[in-house]
Write an enzyme that holds these catalytic residues in place. Sequence first.
Site, short mmCIF file in Angstrom:
data_model
loop_
_atom_site.label_atom_id
_atom_site.label_comp_id
_atom_site.label_asym_id
_atom_site.label_seq_id
_atom_site.Cartn_x
_atom_site.Cartn_y
_atom_site.Cartn_z
N LYS A 1 0.86 -1.19 0.00
CA LYS A 1 0.00 0.00 0.00
C LYS A 1 0.89 1.23 0.00
CE LYS A 1 -4.19 1.88 2.16
NZ LYS A 1 -5.35 1.53 3.00
N SER B 1 -3.13 6.64 6.27
CA SER B 1 -3.27 7.71 7.25
C SER B 1 -4.18 7.23 8.38
CB SER B 1 -3.83 8.98 6.61
OG SER B 1 -5.01 8.71 5.88
N GLU C 1 -3.39 -2.33 -2.24
CA GLU C 1 -4.62 -1.72 -1.71
C GLU C 1 -4.55 -0.21 -1.84
OE1 GLU C 1 -7.31 -1.35 2.35
OE2 GLU C 1 -5.41 -2.40 2.43
N SER D 1 -6.12 3.79 -1.14
CA SER D 1 -6.54 4.58 0.01
C SER D 1 -7.92 5.17 -0.27
CB SER D 1 -5.54 5.71 0.27
OG SER D 1 -4.24 5.21 0.42
N ASN E 1 -19.24 -6.62 -0.46
CA ASN E 1 -18.97 -6.88 0.95
C ASN E 1 -20.24 -6.67 1.80
OD1 ASN E 1 -17.40 -7.50 3.19
ND2 ASN E 1 -16.75 -5.38 3.50
#
Length: 222
Positions: free
Chosen positions: A38, A42, A112, A114, A176
């Site tokens: 990644k 943050s 992945e 952000s 999901n």
Amino acid sequence: MSKGLFITGTGTDIGKTYVTALLIKTLRQHGYDVSYYKAAISGARSITTSDAGYVNKIAGIGESPDLLLSYLYDHAVSPHLAARWEEKPIEKDVILQDWQRVTTAYPYVTVEGSGGIICPLRDDDQAFFQLENVISWLQLPSLIVCPAGLGTINGAVLTAFYMKEKGLPVQGFIVNHYTGSPMEKDNIRMIEKLSQKPVLTVVADNDKLLYADTDSLISLYQ
């Protein structure tokens, strides 16, 4: 040559990290040496407690933290703002160097993103770039993670259309928080109809693996 796959989502906190971990775990349990990377996280004080640390643990990668992530910020805001506040701007060269390191070590790497696809990573006098630029730099196809419930049609289809407009190839969706309700089943039908992209599998809360053909999943990496 290593192959990669980018995981983006329709927004923040829709379970992108959870799905990414299950994808890698499933493939690793079937003998594929898949790792994780990644560019920026943050809202975490350490790699161990970050998204990268979660995937590293849940997926059973066991990789050293320095190979999982390029930039870590304390502030739980967009990476471009966290980078400005913490005076640690994201550099393209650093991302490309770290990508070279992880792809040298593993034949398959799952990247992945952000937040959602429109996520600014740097905005200052020297440079401006967004998450979509990272996908272009790494030349990867993407999967879009979206929630199953009310409102997902709009977010999923708009994300796919935006990525198509930007020339970013999309392999399909993973849905999901799936419970199997009639509305969720129709949401999947409409997402596929409107985006012309497949829903590859669904994920329920507390699943331990992805229930999909692993040969099909590994073929998504390019």
